[in-house]
Enzyme design. Structure first.
Site, PDB file in Angstrom:
ATOM      1  N   SER A  75       0.829  -1.199   0.000  1.00  0.00           N
ATOM      2  CA  SER A  75       0.000   0.000   0.000  1.00  0.00           C
ATOM      3  C   SER A  75       0.869   1.256   0.000  1.00  0.00           C
ATOM      4  CB  SER A  75      -0.956  -0.046   1.196  1.00  0.00           C
ATOM      5  OG  SER A  75      -1.983   0.912   1.071  1.00  0.00           O
ATOM      6  N   HIS A 122      -7.800  -5.427  -0.207  1.00  0.00           N
ATOM      7  CA  HIS A 122      -6.661  -4.657   0.282  1.00  0.00           C
ATOM      8  C   HIS A 122      -6.340  -5.105   1.705  1.00  0.00           C
ATOM      9  CE1 HIS A 122      -4.082  -1.067  -0.175  1.00  0.00           C
ATOM     10  NE2 HIS A 122      -4.154  -1.006   1.144  1.00  0.00           N
ATOM     11  N   ASP A 164     -10.007  -4.353  -4.494  1.00  0.00           N
ATOM     12  CA  ASP A 164      -9.193  -3.301  -3.897  1.00  0.00           C
ATOM     13  C   ASP A 164      -9.352  -2.024  -4.714  1.00  0.00           C
ATOM     14  OD1 ASP A 164      -7.244  -1.670  -2.798  1.00  0.00           O
ATOM     15  OD2 ASP A 164      -5.576  -3.025  -3.207  1.00  0.00           O
TER      16      ASP A 164
END
Length: 311
Positions: A158, A281, A251
């Site tokens: 991320s 995610h 995601d």
């Protein structure tokens, strides 16, 4: 395919709890919630075995940074991986991402140095990027002291994937390119418009309001959203190392991660993009209760290990 059943059950549990969303409180409160959701529920049996760990300090852009070194089984030296945790540049730390670093260490057979960089909103852009670059630069000259074999790579999820991509670009510009990059559902184009941001805007842990809160905490109105230190998709992609990019079907960041893979490939890099079906995610820390997530994590780490050992 539908969301993985074990992950779907986790999402329902979170929804049924009626707990306030992380973005509705302060950064400190959000950090505590995230820590409780990760390190707070991790049992000793769920820890991925490694040969050993060591907490150290390494230089950041404005002062020392806490870091943790993970060493694999066997006799070194080993490739060295700078690992940067996710959390929207606002939450997350070495403890929340302990098992993720362990997975990379054991699965890729590499020494992993997990770095705690400065967080927003106390330290806004480009503080996190500056710290990540400073840490990687230090590792290029001191990796052998930690048992490295002279081969340095980056990995992160991320926001940590964002920082990893920034580091890869900066070190290539320095003339000390990395040997590989492992970008796990990375944020690479903060101002971009992608279908996945609409399709997966709600209901899959990372949602649109949380993303907006992260961005507002990290950047200011005067920041250039196309700055490569913030949106590496807009940087110089020439001469970058081989990349393994993981994305998740459900995601919001899926499409920009895949777009980054295409852009890297067009610039001449060797790239493998793997979309993990049924995943959301954050799945890279969900192997403890999702067999499908665990299989995806282990396969990806093994593939990263191949990149690290390639001539």
């Amino acid at each position: 395919m539908p969301v993985d059943p074990q992950i779907a059950a986790m999402l329902k549990m979170l929804d049924d709890s009626n707990a306030p969303a992380m973005h509705e409180g302060s950064a400190e409160q959000a950090r505590a919630v995230f820590r409780n959701l990760t390190a707070g529920v991790r049992t000793p049996e769920q820890l991925v075995p490694v040969a050993g760990t060591e907490d150290i300090e390494i230089p950041g852009a404005k002062g020392p940074l806490r870091a943790r070194v993970y060493r694999p089984e066997g006799d070194g030296p080993f490739p060295l991986v700078a690992f940067f945790h996710g959390g929207g540049w606002v939450i997350g730390d070495i403890e929340t991402h302990d098992n993720q670093a362990r997975h990379v260490c054991a699965g890729a057979n590499a020494i992993v140095v997990s770095v705690d960089y400065r967080l927003a909103p106390e330290h806004r852009f480009p503080a996190a990027a500056d710290d990540a670059v400073a840490a990687a630069r230090w590792l290029t000259g001191h990796g052998n002291e930690l048992g490295g074999n002279g081969r340095l790579a980056v990995a992160g999820d991320s926001a940590g994937g964002n920082l990893s991509a920034v580091v890869a670009q900066q070190l290539a510009e320095d003339g000390t390119p990395l040997v590989a990059q492992f970008l796990i559902y990375p944020s690479v184009d903060v101002a971009g418009e992608y279908p996945s941001r609409i399709e997966n805007a709600h209901g899959y842990f990372l949602d649109q309001p949380m993303m907006e809160w992260f961005f507002a905490s990290y950047v200011t109105e005067s920041d250039d959203l196309a700055d490569p230190r913030l949106s590496p998709l807009h940087g110089d992609l020439s001469g970058l190392p081989p990349a393994l990019i993981l994305t998740a079907e459900f995601d919001p960041l899926r499409d920009e991660g895949e777009a980054y893979g295409k852009a890297l490939e067009a610039a001449g890099a060797s790239v493998e993009v793997k979309r993990c079906d049924g995943m959301i995610h954050g799945f890279f820390d969900m192997g403890g209760f999702s067999p499908a997530a665990k299989a995806a994590i282990e396969e990806a780490c093994q593939r990263f290990g191949v990149l690290l050992s390639a001539p």
